[in-house]
Design a protein around this motif. Sequence first.
Motif, PDB file in Angstrom:
ATOM      1  N   SER A 323       0.829  -1.198   0.000  1.00 33.68           N
ATOM      2  CA  SER A 323       0.000   0.000   0.000  1.00 33.68           C
ATOM      3  C   SER A 323       0.870   1.258   0.000  1.00 33.68           C
ATOM      4  O   SER A 323       1.927   1.299   0.634  1.00 33.68           O
ATOM      5  N   ASN A 328      -1.698   1.413   6.233  1.00 40.84           N
ATOM      6  CA  ASN A 328      -2.100   0.170   5.573  1.00 40.84           C
ATOM      7  C   ASN A 328      -0.859  -0.558   5.071  1.00 40.84           C
ATOM      8  O   ASN A 328       0.087   0.069   4.572  1.00 40.84           O
ATOM      9  N   SER A 331      -2.553  -3.322  -0.432  1.00 38.76           N
ATOM     10  CA  SER A 331      -3.787  -3.082  -1.178  1.00 38.76           C
ATOM     11  C   SER A 331      -4.107  -4.345  -1.959  1.00 38.76           C
ATOM     12  O   SER A 331      -3.214  -4.967  -2.549  1.00 38.76           O
ATOM     13  N   THR A 372      -8.008  -2.806   1.525  1.00 41.50           N
ATOM     14  CA  THR A 372      -6.694  -2.617   2.126  1.00 41.50           C
ATOM     15  C   THR A 372      -6.536  -3.597   3.277  1.00 41.50           C
ATOM     16  O   THR A 372      -7.523  -4.119   3.813  1.00 41.50           O
ATOM     17  N   GLN A 373      -5.278  -3.824   3.643  1.00 44.63           N
ATOM     18  CA  GLN A 373      -5.012  -4.802   4.690  1.00 44.63           C
ATOM     19  C   GLN A 373      -3.999  -4.230   5.681  1.00 44.63           C
ATOM     20  O   GLN A 373      -2.962  -3.688   5.277  1.00 44.63           O
ATOM     21  N   ASN A 374      -4.318  -4.330   6.935  1.00 40.12           N
ATOM     22  CA  ASN A 374      -3.432  -3.874   7.999  1.00 40.12           C
ATOM     23  C   ASN A 374      -3.395  -4.949   9.081  1.00 40.12           C
ATOM     24  O   ASN A 374      -4.435  -5.312   9.634  1.00 40.12           O
ATOM     25  N   THR A 379      -9.626  -3.968   5.460  1.00 36.40           N
ATOM     26  CA  THR A 379     -10.385  -2.755   5.795  1.00 36.40           C
ATOM     27  C   THR A 379     -10.690  -1.996   4.513  1.00 36.40           C
ATOM     28  O   THR A 379     -10.097  -2.231   3.464  1.00 36.40           O
TER      29      THR A 379
END
Length: 748
Positions: A323, A328, A331, A372-374, A379
């Motif tokens: 991302s 984040n 993506s 998105t990824q965290n 998220t």
Amino acid sequence: METQSKKLLFLISFLSFTLSFAQTKISGKVTYRNKGISEVNVTLKDTYDGATTDANGNFSFETSEKGNKVLTFTHPKYIDVEKPITIENQEVSINAELKEQINEIDAVVVSAGSIEASDKKRATALLTPIDIYTTAGADGQISSALTYLPGVQKVGETEGLFIRGGTGTESKIFMDGSLINNYFSSSVPGIAGRDRFNTSLFKGNVFSSGGYSALYGQALSGALMLESVDLPEQSSYDFGISPIFLSGGFQRLSDSKNSSFGATLGYSNLKLMQEVFNFNTNFSDAPQGLNADFNFRIKIKSGGFFKYYGMYDSNRMGVTVESLEPGNDFSLVNLKGKNTYHNLSFKQKFGKYLLNTSASYSYNTSDLKFSTQNNEIETGNTKVLNDANYINFKAVLERKINKISALRGGFELNSTSEKLNFNDFVEKHYKDLISAAFVETDLGFSNQLSAKIGVRAENSSYLKKSNIAPRVALAYRFAKDWTTSFAYGLFYQNPESKYINGPANLGFQQSQHYIFQVQRATDGRSLRFEAFYKKYDDLLKVKNLPFTDGQNQYIQTADNNGGYGYAKGLELFWRDKKTFENIDYWISYSFLDSKRDFINYPFNLKPNFASEHTISAVAKRFIPKWKTGVNFSYTYAKGRPYYDIAAKDVNGESMYYIRNEGRLKDYNALNFSINYLPNLGKKDAKAFTVLVLSVSNILGTKNVYGYNFSMDGSRNSAVVPPVNTFIFVGAFISFGVDKTQDAINNNL
């Protein structure tokens, strides 16, 4: 005395008999436009007496015939002439003025802006199906092979034919006269979709990079007209196998040889190759696809011919990238796409008239999910769901005027129904019916001069507007093997529907084409020089439309037709199959100067999909003794510009500006492939096998297609090919028909 009388009577009879066979000279001159014609056969009808004209058109011969006769003058390139004469005892002098024999073989053909490849044009064909399969780097795709011709830009990050400064959506593709919507598979940003249609489905094509026929519309830049195959010569079964796909199919010819039907089924999956190669793209779900098709061909007793082709295609993939936004880690993009296409065409002669009709239906759905990824938690999901139905119908009636002149006319209906759901906050249903009528004539004034004149009129139910587009082209042969052509045309296209998200006062986009061409075509060699100028008017401009979800996000929506631009350039193409034994090569060069103000461009800019200089070279060496073909291709393109265009609020208005810009590194790619035709099974077995090894970008050049930027423009990442170098190995086997000799002949 009686004896002398008998002698005298015999002498008189002998002289009378001899005089009756006295030779009379017949002479004259044969001309065309006041110039003598050589090699004209001049004959006294129903006799063996006659002569052939010399270099100045003069002839002379003697005959013993008497009375009223007919003198004939014949030559393959001129219309036969007969002249009555009376032969007595004095010399006869007679002249003849011939008229040119107009025929399809000798007549000059209008070719400005177009390239035709088919069985009919094999002597000058530039891209036949065998060319496409054996062009290294084309991957057997028609659209990829066309990038090795002048005028077509190499744009790797998105699908479409980018022709002479036009976008990929400004060119259209037709099958048997009917428009193909969604010719390319569904794709994700930065990865181009592939051709959905198998190259072997088509027996020929006409590619026009400008100035195309009035029979086709809704394309500002160019058109590709594909013609599907007819009845097969015999029944066959086909199989294909490689590490990335499996396929099988058959064609069944009836005993009467008046009908056939067939089907194919294929599955592809890139997962294995992802494990072998070092991919630039991190596929969380490896690209995979399923395709199936069915076809039938029927020739009826009256000479009419039905063709049907139907296909289903589905594909899916998932991509994970780092991302660019703080907070984040990654993506993610996930795609599920489905498509079905059906095409039915009918051709029938009615006396002096030829009727061509075609109808097609296409359904396409594309389901895209952005997130998105965290810390491995997804998220910020965004969903884009697009469902679309397209119906096209066309009818063309043609009447031959003479051997090289014709008049044709008809109408076309193109219905569009698209539904879009954007994150459950923007929903739209776009509907349009484009009705068109057209008329066109081919005029052969002589074997040296011809013209194509047409006009097309369209009406859009969505825009509630109409247009009239005149088109004209001329061709003149000024020397043996040398022709020159000029084409002019006005072309219209609706604004892209993906930008139409609300009410807007829009009209047709338009372009004007001016094309000049000089061409020399001989057996085995072809040289083309082309200069062009395109003027764009009423191009689409967009504005930012805010979401209603309170997240301060925007989508681009159509605003007005205030855009404009131009494209001009020079192109050179040389192909040679004769100089070197069993070697076929071609070289193309394109110079392009283009600017346009459209979509979200803040002012007139060089388009980010247009390269100023493009050079391509293709070489093929076939070794008959080994039944092996070795192929190379190389492409160089000067680095394209790139822009990071953002919006800012000025007095309550959203204004676009360039936040970051630059130029990409030059594009380079050297490709290699080898195809081998082994003898499998018994020597006289009806089987055909091709083994293929293909290596794209064998030097491993790290090409860059563009850049993605963060929301604030402070960070970026390069858009690159999924893999720098790719190796393909496959086998294609046919049972029931041995195409080995045909394949060898087509390569020589």
